[in-house]
Design a protein around this motif. Structure first.
Motif, PDB file in Angstrom:
ATOM      1  N   LYS A  73     -46.110  25.844 -75.399  1.00  0.00           N
ATOM      2  CA  LYS A  73     -45.817  27.127 -76.038  1.00  0.00           C
ATOM      3  C   LYS A  73     -44.777  27.915 -75.263  1.00  0.00           C
ATOM      4  N   GLY A  74     -44.535  27.530 -74.028  1.00  0.00           N
ATOM      5  CA  GLY A  74     -43.515  28.206 -73.243  1.00  0.00           C
ATOM      6  C   GLY A  74     -44.048  29.276 -72.322  1.00  0.00           C
ATOM      7  N   THR A  75     -43.241  29.618 -71.334  1.00  0.00           N
ATOM      8  CA  THR A  75     -43.489  30.745 -70.443  1.00  0.00           C
ATOM      9  C   THR A  75     -42.335  31.717 -70.599  1.00  0.00           C
ATOM     10  N   THR A  76     -42.678  32.960 -70.932  1.00  0.00           N
ATOM     11  CA  THR A  76     -41.638  33.988 -71.088  1.00  0.00           C
ATOM     12  C   THR A  76     -41.450  34.694 -69.764  1.00  0.00           C
ATOM     13  N   LEU A  77     -40.267  34.555 -69.194  1.00  0.00           N
ATOM     14  CA  LEU A  77     -39.942  35.132 -67.895  1.00  0.00           C
ATOM     15  C   LEU A  77     -39.101  36.388 -68.081  1.00  0.00           C
ATOM     16  N   SER A  78     -39.518  37.449 -67.423  1.00  0.00           N
ATOM     17  CA  SER A  78     -38.740  38.693 -67.406  1.00  0.00           C
ATOM     18  C   SER A  78     -38.425  39.034 -65.962  1.00  0.00           C
ATOM     19  N   GLU A 122     -56.068  13.011 -76.608  1.00  0.00           N
ATOM     20  CA  GLU A 122     -54.909  13.467 -77.388  1.00  0.00           C
ATOM     21  C   GLU A 122     -53.789  13.883 -76.431  1.00  0.00           C
ATOM     22  N   ASP A 123     -52.586  13.422 -76.702  1.00  0.00           N
ATOM     23  CA  ASP A 123     -51.436  13.794 -75.880  1.00  0.00           C
ATOM     24  C   ASP A 123     -51.121  15.267 -76.075  1.00  0.00           C
ATOM     25  N   GLN A 124     -50.964  16.003 -74.971  1.00  0.00           N
ATOM     26  CA  GLN A 124     -50.648  17.418 -75.100  1.00  0.00           C
ATOM     27  C   GLN A 124     -50.002  17.942 -73.821  1.00  0.00           C
ATOM     28  N   VAL A 125     -49.411  19.133 -73.954  1.00  0.00           N
ATOM     29  CA  VAL A 125     -48.783  19.800 -72.825  1.00  0.00           C
ATOM     30  C   VAL A 125     -49.179  21.273 -72.836  1.00  0.00           C
ATOM     31  N   THR A 126     -49.514  21.791 -71.661  1.00  0.00           N
ATOM     32  CA  THR A 126     -49.958  23.178 -71.512  1.00  0.00           C
ATOM     33  C   THR A 126     -49.111  23.865 -70.470  1.00  0.00           C
ATOM     34  N   GLN A 127     -48.576  25.039 -70.815  1.00  0.00           N
ATOM     35  CA  GLN A 127     -47.743  25.776 -69.881  1.00  0.00           C
ATOM     36  C   GLN A 127     -48.448  27.046 -69.412  1.00  0.00           C
ATOM     37  N   SER A 128     -48.251  27.366 -68.145  1.00  0.00           N
ATOM     38  CA  SER A 128     -48.811  28.595 -67.596  1.00  0.00           C
ATOM     39  C   SER A 128     -47.870  29.168 -66.544  1.00  0.00           C
ATOM     40  N   PRO A 129     -47.885  30.507 -66.367  1.00  0.00           N
ATOM     41  CA  PRO A 129     -48.563  31.464 -67.241  1.00  0.00           C
ATOM     42  C   PRO A 129     -47.829  31.617 -68.566  1.00  0.00           C
ATOM     43  N   GLU A 130     -48.432  32.345 -69.521  1.00  0.00           N
ATOM     44  CA  GLU A 130     -47.745  32.597 -70.790  1.00  0.00           C
ATOM     45  C   GLU A 130     -46.572  33.529 -70.580  1.00  0.00           C
ATOM     46  N   ALA A 131     -46.740  34.501 -69.684  1.00  0.00           N
ATOM     47  CA  ALA A 131     -45.687  35.465 -69.391  1.00  0.00           C
ATOM     48  C   ALA A 131     -45.666  35.741 -67.900  1.00  0.00           C
ATOM     49  N   LEU A 132     -44.481  36.008 -67.381  1.00  0.00           N
ATOM     50  CA  LEU A 132     -44.302  36.249 -65.958  1.00  0.00           C
ATOM     51  C   LEU A 132     -43.243  37.317 -65.768  1.00  0.00           C
ATOM     52  N   ARG A 133     -43.605  38.333 -65.030  1.00  0.00           N
ATOM     53  CA  ARG A 133     -42.651  39.405 -64.715  1.00  0.00           C
ATOM     54  C   ARG A 133     -42.331  39.350 -63.227  1.00  0.00           C
ATOM     55  N   LEU A 134     -41.046  39.304 -62.896  1.00  0.00           N
ATOM     56  CA  LEU A 134     -40.605  39.234 -61.507  1.00  0.00           C
ATOM     57  C   LEU A 134     -39.569  40.310 -61.231  1.00  0.00           C
ATOM     58  N   GLN A 135     -39.518  40.709 -59.983  1.00  0.00           N
ATOM     59  CA  GLN A 135     -38.421  41.549 -59.535  1.00  0.00           C
ATOM     60  C   GLN A 135     -37.257  40.638 -59.146  1.00  0.00           C
ATOM     61  N   GLU A 136     -36.066  41.145 -59.275  1.00  0.00           N
ATOM     62  CA  GLU A 136     -34.892  40.374 -58.871  1.00  0.00           C
ATOM     63  C   GLU A 136     -35.064  39.915 -57.434  1.00  0.00           C
TER      64      GLU A 136
END
Lengths: 109, 114
Positions: free
Chosen positions: A101-106, A1-15
């Motif tokens: 599903k995306g990666t949420t970057l902060s 089955e064709d699919q796409v997986t993103q990682s990590p789900e969330a990522l917190r970085l310092q400037e």
């Protein structure tokens, strides 16, 4: 089955702290690998399209790369305004985009 | 250069009702696709319209239907609304003859079903 997986789900970085987001895909006959940025409550904003392994594209602090199984979005010296959800998608059998599903970057200052 | 526009911005409906969402594509674009995005998920493809015909459809029931007008604008209709239809509905446009497959998205319509 064709699919796409993103990682990590969330990522917190310092400037200023560089990092990479991953997009793994399994698809027969890839017609394009897309990166979008999405701010909360808004529509996705087009960033890059990659078509073949080895291809790279850059825009400001962002660089997208593509291999036969993965794509990476490298963020160099991020700023707080880079905070968003980054979506990866591929083109399937026509022009329908299949998204991860995306990666949420902060990024904090 | 006007981008993709959608209306309304927000909508609240009751279960069982019907809703119509509208989209105007980016200037020069002739193909419109609709996507549904649930909270915390990526957008899911509903269908695509080109030359006023549905050209491709995702895994959505017949309650979801659409239309494209001669000026390339489009409508998404959802009948017999369910609570699970609550989502951000996105419209995307492109030029079918363009060499790439980039699609440009509108701001979305937030639909809440109560």
């Amino acid at each position: 089955e064709d699919q796409v997986t993103q990682s990590p789900e969330a990522l917190r970085l310092q400037e200023g702290e560089s990092s990479s987001l991953n997009c793994s895909y399994t698809v027969s006959g890839l017609r394009g690998l897309f990166w979008y940025r999405q701010d909360p409550g808004k529509g996705p904003e087009f960033l890059f399209t990659l078509y073949s392994a080895g291809e790279e594209k850059e825009k400001e602090r962002l660089k997208a790369t593509l291999t036969k199984k993965e794509s990476f979005l490298h963020i160099t010296a991020p700023k707080p305004e880079d905070s968003a959800t980054y979506l990866c998608a591929f083109n399937q059998a026509g022009t329908a985009l299949i998204f991860g599903k995306g990666t949420t970057l902060s990024v904090s200052s | 250069d006007a981008g993709v526009t959608q209306s309304p911005t927000h909508l609240i409906k009751t279960r069982g009702q019907q809703v119509t969402l509208r989209c105007s594509p980016k200037s020069g674009h002739d193909t419109v696709s609709w996507y549904q995005q649930a909270l915390g998920q990526g957008p899911q493809f509903i269908f695509q319209y080109y030359e006023e015909e549905e050209r491709q459809r995702g895994n959505f029931p017949d309650r979801f239907s659409g239309h494209q007008f001669p000026n390339y604008s489009s409508e998404l209709n959802v009948n017999a609304l369910l609570l699970g239809d609550s989502a951000l509905y996105l419209c995307a446009s492109r030029v079918v003859a363009a060499p790439g497959y980039e699609q440009y998205f509108g701001p979305g319509t937030r639909l809440t079903v109560t």
